[in-house]
Motif scaffolding. Sequence first.
Motif, mmCIF file in Angstrom:
data_model
loop_
_atom_site.group_PDB
_atom_site.id
_atom_site.type_symbol
_atom_site.label_atom_id
_atom_site.label_comp_id
_atom_site.label_asym_id
_atom_site.label_seq_id
_atom_site.Cartn_x
_atom_site.Cartn_y
_atom_site.Cartn_z
ATOM 1 N N MET B 103 23.900 -7.388 27.953
ATOM 2 C CA MET B 103 25.186 -7.637 27.287
ATOM 3 C C MET B 103 25.728 -6.344 26.675
ATOM 4 S SD MET B 103 26.650 -10.576 27.540
ATOM 5 C CE MET B 103 26.204 -10.588 29.258
ATOM 6 N N ALA B 105 25.774 -3.708 28.211
ATOM 7 C CA ALA B 105 26.458 -3.064 29.338
ATOM 8 C C ALA B 105 27.624 -3.902 29.832
ATOM 9 C CB ALA B 105 25.457 -2.814 30.465
ATOM 10 N N TYR B 106 28.097 -4.840 28.999
ATOM 11 C CA TYR B 106 29.147 -5.762 29.452
ATOM 12 C C TYR B 106 30.358 -5.029 30.021
ATOM 13 C CZ TYR B 106 32.607 -9.415 29.689
ATOM 14 O OH TYR B 106 33.560 -10.273 30.162
ATOM 15 N N THR B 107 30.741 -3.934 29.390
ATOM 16 C CA THR B 107 31.975 -3.258 29.817
ATOM 17 C C THR B 107 31.752 -2.327 31.015
ATOM 18 O OG1 THR B 107 31.536 -1.546 28.189
ATOM 19 C CG2 THR B 107 33.041 -3.304 27.521
ATOM 20 N N ARG B 108 30.499 -2.226 31.489
ATOM 21 C CA ARG B 108 30.215 -1.289 32.604
ATOM 22 C C ARG B 108 30.178 -2.007 33.943
ATOM 23 N NH1 ARG B 108 24.992 2.075 30.927
ATOM 24 N NH2 ARG B 108 25.398 3.042 32.964
#
Lengths: 291, 257
Positions: B103, B105-108
């Motif tokens: 989570m 790394a949600y924006t990756r």
Amino acid sequence: MDALQLLVSGLANGCVYGLIAMGFVLIYKATEAVNFAQGDMMMLGAFVALGLTNEHYAHLPFVVAVPLTILIMAAVGYLMDAVLLRRTFGQSQIAVVILTIAIGFVFRFVAGVIWGHEPQSLESPLAGRDIRFGGVVLGLDEVFVIVVTIALTVGMYFFFARTKMGVAMQASSQNQMAAYYMGIPVKRVHSLVWALSGAVAAIAGILFASKGSIDPATGFLGIKAFAAAVIGGLGSLPGALLGGIIIGLVEPFSARYLGGDLARLMPYLILVLILVFRPHGILSQVQAKKV
Amino acid sequence: MSEPILRVDNLESYYGPVMAIRGVSVEVHEGQIVTVLGANGAGKTTLLKTISGIMDPEKGTIHLEGESIQGMEPDQIVRRGVIHVPEGREVFPLLSVEENLLMGAYTRNDKAGVRNDLEMVYGYFPILKDKARQAAGTLSGGQQQMLAIGRGLLAKPKVMLLDEPSLGLSPLLVKEIFTIIKRLNTEQGVTMMLVEQNAKVALDTAHHGYVMEIGRIVMNDKAPVLAASKDIQEFYLGVQEAGERTQKRWKKRKTWR
Ligand SMILES: Nc1ncnc2c1ncn2[C@@H]1O[C@H](COP(=O)(O)OP(=O)(O)O)[C@@H](O)[C@H]1O
Ligand SMILES: [Mg+2]
């Protein structure tokens, strides 16, 4: 009626209750409020499908009408949140609950204006067909309801366990603040949960209407489904289905062996017993938010 | 010196009518650990929340790599490379340890990069690898702090905002975690803004330090200089000069550890 048929029709009813109950649980987990329009969303979904596919209305093929209905109701769910409910952010949950009750009234009114108040049936290719094996005759519509519910439940399990959006939905419901910190767009995720619950309501509505008639007051079924959700534990999707199935099974069997009056009371009797002896429901996840 | 990677100028934030930070200016240069010290209620968390977009400032500016980011939504700010590791860990209790990390790394969208960073985090915190499938709520406080830091690292931050990682941990665990924080800075080049009440361990770890009192910055110097200063020493040694009459309230606070 033979016990197996009673079992199958009870299961089929229970699956519909269970699907509506899952709608309650989805919203409850995301927003900690109860969406009392859930039953009316189911009713609206049924009418949208009916309006798209019945000969008297748009007369689209059933296989076209179904996905279209699901999409429309997902959009309705999304917009309910994005346009209305998001504005109650920061207010008490009572405000949310009252708003959903009001939305339910509007849906009933709209359905009455467009489709009238007479009971109507969805012209589904499944209606009135039977499956026979051995000496047993089962309604194809009822078997279909059960199969679709199982498939949908499995699908939702994989969505929540395996996809990034599904896990993000869980994360946002478990710790909303932390979800913001991780860059999860929490508001949009909420709206998507509403879209999902709209889609589930549409499926419940189509299944319900394909095995019986509907009218704008059908949404009051939602009360029974709410009882099912509470019996299963308001925070648990499998619990909601289980609660729905319990109520679906108890109804026909108690009607048969205990008589009609008592049978109508049974779902709520079970609800009271569960609330007294297992207040968090059968399959609840009792969680400590901050450890 | 070159342009700072994160630059906060004259920031003011309110809770309703209450001003919680008053004209705060802070600079963080790439590769540095900058600490903001302050007693309970000084406004440290408010400062971090305003930087990460959880709160909007009333006044002032925040620049990341020269671009102004104040008032943006938190997800926009995370995407630009600022991750906030919140006070009190704030893990997702029913998700597994690995799901918690992912989570972060949600924006990756670079799957391979995320895998690499996951292994990197497991390298620094092997206990998280052992417990990867366990629900995060079952971890101890120290393990949850490691998880919160690891989750932040998975955002591949340009600047990591750390809010009191020592909170509620035993001195041994504090030492362990701050050793790893220092290693992350030197080995992985993670730039950090570290907010602490535990001045000693924070100044041992940081390059530069600010002292905050009732919403204002009252001191600002290189970490060793601050560590050697008499005022700071009084705080964490608990020594109070006899007959001290100064009006500077932060001198009298005893809440420092
Ligand atoms: N949610 C809030 N509502 C109102 N006041 C708050 C809130 N959070 C913090 N404050 C106040 O703002 C000031 C700064 O708090 P905070 O930033 O949490 O300090 P620190 O992190 O340094 O302990 C304190 O006086 C605190 O009482
Ligand atoms: Mg704080």
